[in-house]
Design a protein around this motif. Sequence first.
Motif, short mmCIF file in Angstrom:
data_model
loop_
_atom_site.label_atom_id
_atom_site.label_comp_id
_atom_site.label_asym_id
_atom_site.label_seq_id
_atom_site.Cartn_x
_atom_site.Cartn_y
_atom_site.Cartn_z
N CYS A 6 0.81 -1.22 0.00
CA CYS A 6 0.00 0.00 0.00
C CYS A 6 0.84 1.27 0.00
O CYS A 6 0.34 2.34 -0.31
N LEU A 8 2.08 2.75 2.62
CA LEU A 8 1.93 3.51 3.85
C LEU A 8 3.25 3.64 4.61
O LEU A 8 3.54 4.67 5.19
N CYS A 9 4.08 2.61 4.54
CA CYS A 9 5.36 2.65 5.24
C CYS A 9 6.23 3.80 4.72
O CYS A 9 6.93 4.45 5.49
N SER A 11 5.05 6.62 3.54
CA SER A 11 4.43 7.86 4.02
C SER A 11 4.76 8.17 5.48
O SER A 11 4.87 9.32 5.85
N LYS A 67 -4.60 8.44 6.11
CA LYS A 67 -5.44 7.47 5.41
C LYS A 67 -4.60 6.60 4.49
O LYS A 67 -3.66 7.05 3.89
N LYS A 68 -4.99 5.35 4.38
CA LYS A 68 -4.28 4.40 3.55
C LYS A 68 -4.94 4.33 2.18
O LYS A 68 -6.14 4.10 2.08
N CYS A 70 -5.39 2.55 -1.60
CA CYS A 70 -5.22 1.22 -2.17
C CYS A 70 -4.03 1.22 -3.12
O CYS A 70 -3.56 2.27 -3.55
N ARG A 74 -2.39 4.51 -5.09
CA ARG A 74 -1.07 4.93 -4.61
C ARG A 74 0.01 4.78 -5.67
O ARG A 74 0.88 5.62 -5.81
#
Length: 86
Positions: A6, A8-9, A11, A67-68, A70, A74
């Motif tokens: 995703c 997120l890491c 970010s 917020k994550k 998809c 992304r």
Amino acid sequence: TQCSHCGLCVSVCPTGALTEKLPLAKSVPLKETVRQGICGLCEEECEIKVTYYGNTPLRVLPVDGGKKLCEKGRFALVNGVDPLKK
């Protein structure tokens, strides 16, 4: 692993050790412009912001930093798709 790819890491990395690969040949500081909108790549319709250098999209980020997004939204630019133009 349980990685869902995703992004997120990248970010939330507090040290900057993880970075995104930009779709440009040079990795230098660029004057970016930001456009906000709704991602149309899946049914979630997340609010996103896309950063551009001129007309070249550089990265897709969530409007709400926590917020994550998809994988489709992304990493759409990796596949040559601007999610705001869908």
